[in-house]
Design a protein around this motif. Structure first.
Motif, PDB file in Angstrom:
ATOM      1  N   TYR A 139     -32.309  51.821 -18.316  1.00 41.21           N
ATOM      2  CA  TYR A 139     -30.872  51.986 -18.097  1.00 41.21           C
ATOM      3  C   TYR A 139     -30.512  51.791 -16.629  1.00 41.21           C
ATOM      4  O   TYR A 139     -29.544  51.099 -16.291  1.00 41.21           O
ATOM      5  CB  TYR A 139     -30.438  53.372 -18.560  1.00 41.21           C
ATOM      6  N   ARG A 140     -31.319  52.381 -15.737  1.00 37.22           N
ATOM      7  CA  ARG A 140     -31.057  52.224 -14.312  1.00 37.22           C
ATOM      8  C   ARG A 140     -31.246  50.771 -13.873  1.00 37.22           C
ATOM      9  O   ARG A 140     -30.488  50.254 -13.057  1.00 37.22           O
ATOM     10  CB  ARG A 140     -31.987  53.142 -13.510  1.00 37.22           C
ATOM     11  N   TYR A 141     -32.268  50.122 -14.407  1.00 34.83           N
ATOM     12  CA  TYR A 141     -32.494  48.713 -14.061  1.00 34.83           C
ATOM     13  C   TYR A 141     -31.291  47.877 -14.500  1.00 34.83           C
ATOM     14  O   TYR A 141     -30.801  47.022 -13.753  1.00 34.83           O
ATOM     15  CB  TYR A 141     -33.762  48.197 -14.731  1.00 34.83           C
ATOM     16  N   ALA A 142     -30.813  48.131 -15.717  1.00 41.74           N
ATOM     17  CA  ALA A 142     -29.659  47.382 -16.220  1.00 41.74           C
ATOM     18  C   ALA A 142     -28.403  47.672 -15.403  1.00 41.74           C
ATOM     19  O   ALA A 142     -27.596  46.766 -15.142  1.00 41.74           O
ATOM     20  CB  ALA A 142     -29.422  47.719 -17.690  1.00 41.74           C
ATOM     21  N   THR A 143     -28.245  48.906 -14.965  1.00 45.64           N
ATOM     22  CA  THR A 143     -27.090  49.274 -14.157  1.00 45.64           C
ATOM     23  C   THR A 143     -27.086  48.537 -12.822  1.00 45.64           C
ATOM     24  O   THR A 143     -26.069  47.974 -12.400  1.00 45.64           O
ATOM     25  CB  THR A 143     -27.080  50.805 -13.906  1.00 45.64           C
ATOM     26  N   VAL A 144     -28.249  48.523 -12.155  1.00 45.50           N
ATOM     27  CA  VAL A 144     -28.348  47.925 -10.828  1.00 45.50           C
ATOM     28  C   VAL A 144     -28.270  46.400 -10.892  1.00 45.50           C
ATOM     29  O   VAL A 144     -27.728  45.752 -10.001  1.00 45.50           O
ATOM     30  CB  VAL A 144     -29.651  48.381 -10.143  1.00 45.50           C
ATOM     31  N   HIS A 145     -28.793  45.805 -11.972  1.00 38.42           N
ATOM     32  CA  HIS A 145     -28.868  44.342 -12.073  1.00 38.42           C
ATOM     33  C   HIS A 145     -27.856  43.780 -13.086  1.00 38.42           C
ATOM     34  O   HIS A 145     -28.047  42.692 -13.632  1.00 38.42           O
ATOM     35  CB  HIS A 145     -30.281  43.907 -12.480  1.00 38.42           C
ATOM     36  N   PHE A 146     -26.768  44.493 -13.314  1.00 38.76           N
ATOM     37  CA  PHE A 146     -25.846  44.128 -14.383  1.00 38.76           C
ATOM     38  C   PHE A 146     -25.239  42.743 -14.185  1.00 38.76           C
ATOM     39  O   PHE A 146     -25.126  41.963 -15.143  1.00 38.76           O
ATOM     40  CB  PHE A 146     -24.732  45.171 -14.506  1.00 38.76           C
ATOM     41  N   GLU A 284     -38.826  49.983   9.423  1.00 40.96           N
ATOM     42  CA  GLU A 284     -37.981  49.229   8.498  1.00 40.96           C
ATOM     43  C   GLU A 284     -36.860  50.134   8.008  1.00 40.96           C
ATOM     44  O   GLU A 284     -37.084  51.319   7.757  1.00 40.96           O
ATOM     45  CB  GLU A 284     -38.799  48.736   7.301  1.00 40.96           C
ATOM     46  N   LEU A 285     -35.674  49.590   7.874  1.00 36.89           N
ATOM     47  CA  LEU A 285     -34.512  50.355   7.428  1.00 36.89           C
ATOM     48  C   LEU A 285     -34.134  49.945   6.006  1.00 36.89           C
ATOM     49  O   LEU A 285     -34.014  48.755   5.713  1.00 36.89           O
ATOM     50  CB  LEU A 285     -33.322  50.118   8.358  1.00 36.89           C
ATOM     51  N   PHE A 286     -33.931  50.953   5.152  1.00 39.89           N
ATOM     52  CA  PHE A 286     -33.562  50.709   3.770  1.00 39.89           C
ATOM     53  C   PHE A 286     -32.311  51.514   3.424  1.00 39.89           C
ATOM     54  O   PHE A 286     -32.076  52.594   3.969  1.00 39.89           O
ATOM     55  CB  PHE A 286     -34.696  51.133   2.814  1.00 39.89           C
ATOM     56  N   LEU A 287     -31.535  50.975   2.502  1.00 37.15           N
ATOM     57  CA  LEU A 287     -30.344  51.653   2.012  1.00 37.15           C
ATOM     58  C   LEU A 287     -30.452  51.802   0.509  1.00 37.15           C
ATOM     59  O   LEU A 287     -30.795  50.843  -0.190  1.00 37.15           O
ATOM     60  CB  LEU A 287     -29.090  50.839   2.360  1.00 37.15           C
ATOM     61  N   THR A 288     -30.196  53.000  -0.006  1.00 40.30           N
ATOM     62  CA  THR A 288     -30.279  53.212  -1.451  1.00 40.30           C
ATOM     63  C   THR A 288     -29.072  52.604  -2.146  1.00 40.30           C
ATOM     64  O   THR A 288     -28.008  52.412  -1.547  1.00 40.30           O
ATOM     65  CB  THR A 288     -30.370  54.699  -1.799  1.00 40.30           C
ATOM     66  N   TYR A 289     -29.245  52.343  -3.436  1.00 36.65           N
ATOM     67  CA  TYR A 289     -28.167  51.748  -4.213  1.00 36.65           C
ATOM     68  C   TYR A 289     -27.001  52.721  -4.387  1.00 36.65           C
ATOM     69  O   TYR A 289     -25.834  52.342  -4.281  1.00 36.65           O
ATOM     70  CB  TYR A 289     -28.686  51.312  -5.579  1.00 36.65           C
ATOM     71  N   ASP A 290     -27.313  53.979  -4.679  1.00 35.40           N
ATOM     72  CA  ASP A 290     -26.271  54.987  -4.851  1.00 35.40           C
ATOM     73  C   ASP A 290     -26.845  56.362  -4.528  1.00 35.40           C
ATOM     74  O   ASP A 290     -27.691  56.490  -3.639  1.00 35.40           O
ATOM     75  CB  ASP A 290     -25.661  54.933  -6.262  1.00 35.40           C
ATOM     76  N   ASN A 291     -26.406  57.395  -5.257  1.00 40.07           N
ATOM     77  CA  ASN A 291     -26.858  58.762  -4.995  1.00 40.07           C
ATOM     78  C   ASN A 291     -28.361  58.922  -5.133  1.00 40.07           C
ATOM     79  O   ASN A 291     -28.976  59.756  -4.467  1.00 40.07           O
ATOM     80  CB  ASN A 291     -26.194  59.740  -5.984  1.00 40.07           C
ATOM     81  N   ASN A 292     -28.968  58.149  -6.027  1.00 39.14           N
ATOM     82  CA  ASN A 292     -30.352  58.381  -6.412  1.00 39.14           C
ATOM     83  C   ASN A 292     -31.339  57.671  -5.490  1.00 39.14           C
ATOM     84  O   ASN A 292     -31.029  56.649  -4.888  1.00 39.14           O
ATOM     85  CB  ASN A 292     -30.578  57.922  -7.854  1.00 39.14           C
ATOM     86  N   LEU A 293     -32.536  58.236  -5.449  1.00 36.14           N
ATOM     87  CA  LEU A 293     -33.627  57.630  -4.683  1.00 36.14           C
ATOM     88  C   LEU A 293     -34.527  56.859  -5.630  1.00 36.14           C
ATOM     89  O   LEU A 293     -35.702  57.182  -5.815  1.00 36.14           O
ATOM     90  CB  LEU A 293     -34.425  58.718  -3.954  1.00 36.14           C
ATOM     91  N   ASP A 294     -33.980  55.818  -6.252  1.00 40.07           N
ATOM     92  CA  ASP A 294     -34.800  55.025  -7.169  1.00 40.07           C
ATOM     93  C   ASP A 294     -34.716  53.519  -6.881  1.00 40.07           C
ATOM     94  O   ASP A 294     -35.617  52.767  -7.256  1.00 40.07           O
ATOM     95  CB  ASP A 294     -34.427  55.294  -8.625  1.00 40.07           C
ATOM     96  N   TYR A 295     -33.665  53.065  -6.203  1.00 43.14           N
ATOM     97  CA  TYR A 295     -33.552  51.664  -5.804  1.00 43.14           C
ATOM     98  C   TYR A 295     -33.071  51.590  -4.361  1.00 43.14           C
ATOM     99  O   TYR A 295     -32.176  52.348  -3.959  1.00 43.14           O
ATOM    100  CB  TYR A 295     -32.578  50.894  -6.706  1.00 43.14           C
ATOM    101  N   TRP A 296     -33.672  50.688  -3.599  1.00 44.36           N
ATOM    102  CA  TRP A 296     -33.225  50.458  -2.226  1.00 44.36           C
ATOM    103  C   TRP A 296     -33.327  48.980  -1.887  1.00 44.36           C
ATOM    104  O   TRP A 296     -33.938  48.206  -2.613  1.00 44.36           O
ATOM    105  CB  TRP A 296     -34.013  51.321  -1.233  1.00 44.36           C
ATOM    106  N   ARG A 297     -32.700  48.598  -0.783  1.00 46.91           N
ATOM    107  CA  ARG A 297     -32.844  47.244  -0.252  1.00 46.91           C
ATOM    108  C   ARG A 297     -33.015  47.360   1.258  1.00 46.91           C
ATOM    109  O   ARG A 297     -32.466  48.258   1.897  1.00 46.91           O
ATOM    110  CB  ARG A 297     -31.639  46.365  -0.584  1.00 46.91           C
TER     111      ARG A 297
END
Length: 586
Positions: A139-146, A284-297
């Motif tokens: 679900y999280r993968y689909a949300t981030v890569h919608f 290295e600097l990363f930013l999370t996708y949203d509130n959660n610590l599960d995806y970053w770039r």
């Protein structure tokens, strides 16, 4: 290797003749097996063979020959060859046959190999076999890569069950450039089977977050899945009033629709995390996708390790221990600037300062002891426009060893002229000090952190610590004006460090190469894993080696929760060209 070949060599050679049972698929293929091998590894087979000891051949329904053979090879050899084609069949079979270890292996493989072409299939499968971890990851993968899923042919979007599609479209974190993408998904899904899906269109329309004047509403009202849909309430002047009418009618008809989203607010999270990871030669600097610590770039890099990140507006100040030079990172523009602090008026060495933020102000606390009998500390405020420090207050009888911002005040903890612990709060608005109850345990070196509206005092590095109680953490409650000791830390850390991440306060061993070089110490003889404080259980929990935060000492975290800043940064996050990497929580 086939299942039959197992009995031609190695440990199982010649053992087929000792088999005492057989499994048969729906197409009539039979495999001779040993009940004593299958029973310990599967609750299904253990119950089956216990219930009827005389039954020679057992038919295993709904599992094809190839899948059952792979399952048996795994049960006899513990070897498994998974690929994208057989992963789903193996998961269904292992779930049906109650093969817990195999199911976990399949689940891990699926999560690690998820793509825009298979995540919808895995998402649907997880909902069918009730695998919560797989469902959440898919679900999280689909949300981030919608957006990418929407553009990918045969992504499986059109085959999604209605309930899952509705959950996705209702997500506040759905990664879409605009609501046009949400509308396109509704149209694509509906037209794939319009004869049965038109009744669901009214509900899906409620997940669109449009403002009253949004021009997309006109296009929606004129589309055939709306204008010619007998299940949609028509005769409305605009999409906004139609949505309200749908919500009102659905809530009165079925209880399950009473919590449908009625907000037209943008899809913006409450907060974002900026993460710095120290590597050899820099960070290295990363930013999370949203509130959660599960995806970053990754959004940037520096050529130095830094110890702390502080935010003033859209500028992130990255401070380096022992260095007057610091970096400023513009989080909206995603650009890096170098800047030198002016000399601190009351000190010769920036190493001795504590730097914190309160509101939109940067404060520096000079904590240097100039002479054995001369203990004092000064609080300064940094003026960005003039690039200068301004002294705002001082304390003449306390050397401040730790400071945090909490409840619009600066809480300080230190040692007095009489070698006593002291705690005070400074209110910059009133320019006044408040004397607070001091910690119960005397220490000379310690860390002070604010966490969940409380102040934590944590033992400092053992290499410079001479006092007792190296495992005791004290916590101050500002509401009660009381200190309490937590259960002992599981370990005595030689180079202790405190990190706040994933809504946890973590104590770890800070013994990286750069740190040891800077402090002039050798590495510790024994590595001690990091631990975090579990408030609910009232104990310290050890972070497992499998966690990406096992080496939390390499990271610095900054939580950004200013609503205007989060909105601006989220607009950058939602660009289709961004590449998101998966990370896992502590």
């Amino acid at each position: 290797m086939s299942f039959a070949e197992i009995f031609n060599s190695g440990f199982w050679e010649g053992m087929e003749q000792l088999s005492d049972g057989a499994l048969q698929t729906d197409d009539g293929t039979t495999f001779r097996i040993h009940k004593v091998v299958l029973s310990p590894r599967s609750r299904y087979f253990r119950a089956l063979f216990t219930f009827d000891l005389k039954q020679e051949t057992v038919v295993i329904p709904n599992i094809d020959r190839k899948t059952l053979e792979s399952v048996l090879i795994y049960m006899y050899t513990s070897k498994l060859k998974l690929d994208e084609e057989n992963a789903c069949d193996m998961m269904i079979a292992s779930d049906y046959l109650l093969l817990d270890e195999l199911l976990k292996s399949c689940e891990a493989f699926v999560i690690q190999n998820m793509t825009v072409t298979n995540c919808m299939t895995f998402l649907t499968l997880a909902s069918q076999i009730n695998r919560l971890a797989l469902f959440e990851n898919s679900y999280r993968y689909a949300t981030v890569h919608f957006e990418h899923i929407l553009e990918t042919p045969n992504s499986g979007l059109k085959e999604l069950p209605f309930e899952i599609l509705a959950k996705l479209l209702g997500s506040k974190s759905l990664n879409v450039v605009s609501e046009i993408s949400v509308w396109r998904a509704i149209v694509s899904w509906t037209e794939a089977d319009s004869s049965t899906r038109l009744p669901q269109v009214p509900i899906l329309l409620t997940y669109l977050r449009l403002e009253e004047e949004d021009s997309l509403g006109v296009d929606i009202l004129s589309h055939t899945i709306v204008s010619s849909n007998p299940h949609v309430l028509n005769n409305h002047a605009d999409f906004y009033t139609m949505k309200r009418a749908i919500l009102s009618q659905c809530a009165s008809l079925e209880p399950r629709y009473q919590n449908l989203p009625c907000s037209d607010a943008p899809r913006v999270p409450n907060r974002l995390h900026l993460i710095s990871r120290n590597i050899r030669g820099g960070s290295e600097l990363f930013l999370t996708y949203d509130n959660n610590l599960d995806y970053w770039r990754q959004i940037g890099a520096t050529d130095r390790h830094h110890d702390k990140m502080l935010r003033i507006g859209q500028h992130i100040n990255m401070l380096f221990e022992g260095q007057i030079r610091h970096y400023i990172f513009d989080i909206v523009e995603e650009s890096l600037l170098k800047r030198n602090f002016p000399p601190v008026p009351t000190s010769l060495n920036f190493f001795w300062e504590i730097t914190i933020t309160l509101g939109e102000q940067l404060y520096c606390i000079d904590r240097r002891q100039r002479m054995m009998d001369d203990i004092s500390s000064t609080i300064l405020r940094y003026e960005f426009d003039g690039n200068r420090w301004e002294s705002i207050t001082n304390t003449l009888d306390i050397k401040i060893d730790g400071a945090v911002a909490l409840k619009d005040q600066i809480f300080i903890v230190g040692v007095s002229n009489f070698n006593q612990m002291m705690c005070r709060a400074y209110d910059p608005e009133k320019d006044s000090w408040i004397q607070l109850l001091a910690p119960n345990i005397f220490r000379r070196h310690f860390y002070v952190e604010a966490f969940h509206e409380q102040v934590f005092v944590i033992p400092g590095p053992m290499v410079v610590r001479v006092e007792e109680h190296p495992k005791i953490v004290e916590v101050y409650d500002p509401l009660q004006n009381t200190w309490r000791s937590l259960p002992d830390l599981p370990f005595e850390y030689e180079y202790s460090k405190v990190v706040i991440a994933d809504d946890k306060i973590i104590v770890c061993e800070d013994n990286g190469d750069e740190r040891r070089r800077l402090m002039g110490f050798e590495p510790p003889l024994e590595w001690k894993p990091p631990v975090y404080w579990d408030e609910g259980a009232d104990l310290w929990r050890i972070i497992d080696e499998s966690s990406p935060w096992y080496h939390i000492e390499r990271y610095s975290f900054l939580v950004m929760d200013d609503s205007r800043l989060v909105k601006d940064v989220t607009a950058q996050n939602r660009r289709p060209e961004n590449a998101w990497e998966r990370i896992l929580p502590v």
